[in-house]
Design an enzyme around this catalytic site. Structure first.
Site, short mmCIF file in Angstrom:
data_model
loop_
_atom_site.label_atom_id
_atom_site.label_comp_id
_atom_site.label_asym_id
_atom_site.label_seq_id
_atom_site.Cartn_x
_atom_site.Cartn_y
_atom_site.Cartn_z
N THR A 80 0.81 -1.22 0.00
CA THR A 80 0.00 0.00 0.00
C THR A 80 0.84 1.26 0.00
O THR A 80 1.96 1.27 0.54
CB THR A 80 -0.92 0.02 1.25
OG1 THR A 80 -1.56 1.29 1.35
CG2 THR A 80 -0.12 -0.20 2.53
N TYR A 102 -1.94 0.23 10.04
CA TYR A 102 -2.17 -0.41 8.74
C TYR A 102 -0.92 -0.33 7.88
O TYR A 102 -0.42 -1.35 7.37
CB TYR A 102 -3.35 0.24 8.02
CG TYR A 102 -3.47 -0.17 6.57
CD1 TYR A 102 -3.64 -1.50 6.23
CD2 TYR A 102 -3.42 0.78 5.55
CE1 TYR A 102 -3.76 -1.88 4.90
CE2 TYR A 102 -3.53 0.41 4.23
CZ TYR A 102 -3.69 -0.92 3.90
OH TYR A 102 -3.79 -1.29 2.58
#
Length: 328
Positions: A117, A141
């Protein structure tokens, strides 16, 4: 040879399965259905319901199928949720990924493509961001994904396991043929939420902060159509099978749109002027992040096909209409 797709019943994973089938390959799906949907996987695809940390299950799958590659999507992906539940994110995205990588090494699977990501970069100082920029994630995250990148780097040095790490920017849209889309009921993706508002499924949408140092005060993101993204994975798979070296590559179009611009485009495409509420900033949101995609285009030969935000929105809106009409 077959490809094990973890999270293959989820949003991006289900598109990956379709792309593999379309290219004449054999996907095998592993998904615990915590957020995915069994109906998103075509009947002709071998499906296993279970967790990526179940090493015995993965050993059984590898014994039944000639798997040479894993494409790993299964993860938790919501930044604000990760701030509230960091241990849950480290468990799902890092600890369980460690078990999956162990299974890959033990079963002598040669190739590993990892769904990472742009959140690994954090609050970047310059745009577009390149793979040479030092990661500084702002959320559990992003950190959980970066830790898995590190594990792949280390394991590759000790085992015959080569990898491509693809760092996604903002994924949106749906299969142009209407076969798959974002089906999670409480998804937080801006384009999905805005499409739901346009269809009357939400009373309004929230814009989180209008005081960022951007062109209109709202966050700027690089949106990539999900079909273009999964084709980058096909290119990565061909690259690894041809003997390509380990690689990290951004997946985005190299240009950004603000939240206000996205909302305006959804209103334009849908023809609906839905309500927008301005609320406080969310923690973990950098003001702007845009991909440099030079590496994915030059090294993998990737060519985007749907680099048009109106097309992205239209495909997402069409999928929401199908969900609303209970056609799937």
């Amino acid at each position: 040879m077959a490809v094990l797709v973890t999270g293959g019943a989820g949003y991006i994973g289900s598109h990956m399965v379709l792309a593999l089938l379309d290219s004449g390959q054999e996907p095998i799906v592993l998904d615990n259905l915590s957020t995915g949907f069994r109906g998103a996987v075509p009947d002709r695809v071998d499906f296993y319901e279970g967790d990526i940390s179940d090493e015995g299950l993965i050993d059984d799958i590898c014994a039944k199928h000639s798997i040479d590659a894993i494409i790993h999507f299964a993860a938790k992906t919501v930044v604000p949720e990760s701030i509230l539940d960091p241990l849950g994110y480290y468990l799902n995205n890092t600890v369980k990924a460690r078990a999956l990588i162990d299974s890959a090494a033990r079963n002598r699977i040669c190739h590993f493509i990892f769904s990472s990501t742009a959140a690994v970069y954090g609050d970047v100082q310059t745009n577009p961001v390149t793979e040479k920029d030092i990661p500084a994630p702002m959320s559990p995250y992003g950190r959980s994904k970066l830790m898995t990148e590190w594990m792949l780097e280390d394991v590759s040095k000790a085992h015959d396991l080569n990898y491509v790490i693809l760092r996604y920017f903002n994924v949106a849209g749906a299969d142009p043929h209407g076969r798959a889309g974002q089906s999670t009921a409480n998804a937080t993706h801006l384009i999905k939420v805005a499409c739901q508002a346009a269809l009357g499924m939400r009373a309004s949408i929230d814009v989180y902060g209008t005081d960022y140092p951007t062109r209109d005060g709202t966050c700027v993101r690089d949106y990539i159509h999900v079909t273009d993204l999964v084709h980058a994975h096909l290119d990565a798979l061909a690259y690894l099978r041809a003997g390509g070296a380990n690689l990290k590559a951004n997946c985005g179009y190299g240009r950004g749109f603000s939240v206000r611009q996205v909302v305006d485009i959804v209103k334009l495409v849908s023809g609906v002027d839905f309500d927008v509420r301005i609320v406080e900033r969310r923690p973990g949101d950098p003001p702007a992040i845009i991909a440099s995609n030079e590496r994915v285009t030059s090294e993998l030969g990737w060519k985007p096909r749907h680099d048009d935000l109106q097309f992205v929105v239209q495909s997402a809106l069409s999928w929401e209409k199908r969900l609303q009409e209970h056609e799937i």
